[in-house]
Design an enzyme around this catalytic site. Structure first.
Site, short mmCIF file in Angstrom:
data_model
loop_
_atom_site.label_atom_id
_atom_site.label_comp_id
_atom_site.label_asym_id
_atom_site.label_seq_id
_atom_site.Cartn_x
_atom_site.Cartn_y
_atom_site.Cartn_z
CE LYS A 1 -3.86 -0.07 2.22
NZ LYS A 1 -4.91 -0.08 3.27
CD GLU B 1 9.09 -7.20 6.38
OE1 GLU B 1 9.06 -7.48 7.59
OE2 GLU B 1 8.55 -6.17 5.91
N GLY C 1 -5.25 -4.76 4.73
CA GLY C 1 -4.45 -5.77 4.05
C GLY C 1 -5.00 -7.18 4.18
NE ARG C 2 -6.63 -7.68 10.42
CZ ARG C 2 -6.09 -6.48 10.69
NH1 ARG C 2 -5.02 -6.08 10.04
NH2 ARG C 2 -6.63 -5.69 11.61
CD GLU D 1 -1.97 -7.90 11.10
OE1 GLU D 1 -0.76 -8.15 11.17
OE2 GLU D 1 -2.55 -7.58 10.04
CG HIS E 1 -1.72 -40.08 11.62
ND1 HIS E 1 -1.72 -41.39 12.04
CD2 HIS E 1 -2.71 -39.99 10.71
CE1 HIS E 1 -2.66 -42.07 11.41
NE2 HIS E 1 -3.28 -41.23 10.58
CE LYS F 1 5.47 -3.51 9.76
NZ LYS F 1 4.38 -2.92 8.95
#
Length: 548
Positions: free
Chosen positions: A207, A213, A268-269, A354, A385, A513
């Site tokens: 954005k 990253e 974002g999510r 979040e 399992h 950050k």
């Protein structure tokens, strides 16, 4: 004026009644509830356009549900839902509306002021995906682009990565898809090693177009293209940018006509429905992506119109609140009996934790009640399992959501029936368990001594009485995936209203950050005056010693 809501826990009458009902619920087993009510499944399940939600295996009855519904109404859930869909600024700490639902709505159902904006973005997105799929978009050397690398992080990565994998059965087989998020250089280098620069398209999603990253990985990819194709090559033909910061994107080298928008009213999510879903549209085509949007909109319509007692996202949230705030659950699990959904839990983890990982109310006061609890899970039958042992015999009660289809997209013999049977068996075993006396008798019947049977039966006893929900669809289609994603989005929102927290900010991710910049400077430039703790200084010294 920013909307404000009232906590579910502020109504003393509701809380007193729920405390009483909690005692009664803990004294009643799930098996006893089914024995007493032969119609329990029919009364506590809902079928919505091919998706069945069975919530009958929970510690609930009509009194509990009606009290929870009354509490939700008292907390202002009706107006909260209306405020979200109408675009009021319910994200109060960032002064933003929350309108990802508008992206999947038909034009007549959207806020009018967004119609042109959304339609223009969708047309550009359609044009990009059509050009890639039809192989009329060519790279710097004139070859079509068939290897798609999506570079983002958080919602810009988890959403498209999950959805492309989930719907890979429908993917155009000429294309390969790779998703890069981690700043660990291994992630980008391993992805690029599988690609040819001449045929690679890089979708860079940020954005602000300043996310550390994402920008670091995008620069590596740009250098990779230049080093292979040459300084004079038009590497801009190999990039699409998705951002609200057009100047930064063009400065990076992506031409403006290759930029798709992001908006501050889409978190974002919750952005998979937007241009962030471009890689998904390339994978499954415009019609497939529209079916995905229709699945989400189907849930939106249901969420807005169904009464709370028959409203799937509301019931999901109320049952989750009941389990976590009254029935002593300290985590939730989702197990998908569908291999294509093996990334779905990772996607839900961000959406849930979040969003609702907060301990402060919307008005700034501390929460005096438990809010979001950890969410985890995986893919059945693999999980049987590994950690189902904890579900069945552990000291912690973990409510489960099971997700399963009745038909496989890749049918082989009776394997789907076996998979479905495994899912139902796990749900039933969680509910009924196996008592010590029957286990001991079976051991005795098989010739085990009295002493050994007594001792071993304690270890084999399974307490049962553990709750679960079941979601069943026919086949995993784009429409069905849209339904599932939207259901969990709205569940998270409802919980945030009940807990009186803001589900749409994420201030908790910012501090790390901020600190990383000064620490990186100390690692690379030897800053000796960093004001920090002895542990951090010691670890910096260790890094420098081993990298010099």
């Amino acid at each position: 004026m920013k909307p404000e809501f009232t906590s579910f826990f502020n109504n003393a009458h509701i809380q007193k009644k729920l405390t009483e009902l909690e005692k009664r619920a803990k004294a009643t087993t799930l098996s006893a509830r089914f024995t007493a009510d032969k119609d329990r499944f029919n009364r506590y399940s809902i079928d919505l356009e091919g998706l069945l939600f069975d919530f009958s295996k929970n510690h609930i009855d009509d009194d509990i549900l009606s009290t929870l519904v009354a509490g939700a109404s008292d907390a202002g859930l009706t107006s909260a839902i209306t405020d979200m869909f109408e675009g009021k600024k319910i994200n109060n700490t960032e002064d933003r509306a929350v309108l990802h639902t508008a992206l999947r709505a038909p034009s007549e159902s959207r806020p009018p002021h967004l119609n042109a904006t959304i339609e223009n973005a969708k047309q550009n997105m359609n044009a990009f995906s059509d050009a890639i799929r039809n192989k009329t978009w060519h790279g710097a050397t004139g070859k079509p682009l068939t290897q798609i690398v999506n570079i983002g992080i958080g919602g810009s990565d988890l959403g498209p990565a999950m959805a492309v994998e989930a719907l890979s059965h429908y993917t155009h087989k000429d294309f390969e898809f790779h998703f890069v998020s981690n700043i660990d250089p291994t992630h980008i280098m391993e992805a690029l090693a599988k690609c040819c620069p001449e045929t690679t398209l890089l979708i860079v999603s940020s954005k602000s177009f300043s996310t550390l990253e994402t920008l670091s990985n995008a620069k590596v990819a740009k250098d990779w293209l230049i080093n292979t194709l040459g300084l004079d090559a038009d590497v801009g033909k190999h990039f699409i940018g998705i951002s609200s910061n057009i100047d930064a994107v063009t400065e990076f080298g992506i031409p403006e006509h290759n930029i798709l928008p992001m908006w501050d009213w889409v978190g974002g999510r919750y952005s998979l429905w937007s241009a962030i879903g471009l890689s998904l549209e390339i994978a499954i085509g415009k019609q497939g992506f529209n079916d995905f949007l229709r699945g989400g909109n189907c849930i939106d319509k249901h969420f807005r119109e169904a009464p709370f007692e028959n409203n799937i996202p509301v019931l999901m949230a109320l049952i989750s609140l009941w389990n976590s705030n009254y029935m002593d659950a300290d985590s939730n699990a989702v197990v998908c009996y569908e291999q294509y959904l093996h990334r779905f839990v990772s996607y839900l983890q961000q959406m849930d934790m979040e969003s609702n990982g907060k301990s402060v109310q919307r008005n700034g006061e501390p929460c005096l009640w438990q809010t979001a609890i950890p969410l985890w899970g995986g893919t059945g039958s693999d999980t049987q399992h590994s950690y189902h042992q904890l579900f069945h015999q552990g000291s912690r009660m973990v409510p489960l959501d099971f997700i399963v289809g009745t038909n496989s997209l890749n049918p082989i013999g009776d394997q789907q029936a076996f998979l479905f049977a495994n899912c139902l068996a796990q749900s039933k075993a969680l509910m009924t368990g196996q008592d010590k006396n029957s286990i001991k008798q079976d051991l005795l019947n098989n010739g085990v001594s009295e002493e050994a049977a007594e001792q071993l039966s304690s270890h084999k006893e399974i307490p049962g009485n553990r709750p679960s929900n079941m979601f069943v669809y026919d086949k995993l289609t784009p429409f069905a995936l849209g339904q599932l994603v939207a259901l969990y989005e709205h569940k998270v929102f409802v919980l945030s209203v009940l807990w009186n927290i803001n589900a749409f900010d994420q201030w908790g991710v910012e501090l790390g950050k901020q600190l990383s910049g000064s620490i990186k400077s100390a690692l690379l430039h030897g800053d000796s005056d960093l004001d920090t703790d002895a542990s951090t200084l010691g670890l910096i010294a260790r890094y420098k010693k081993q990298t010099n």
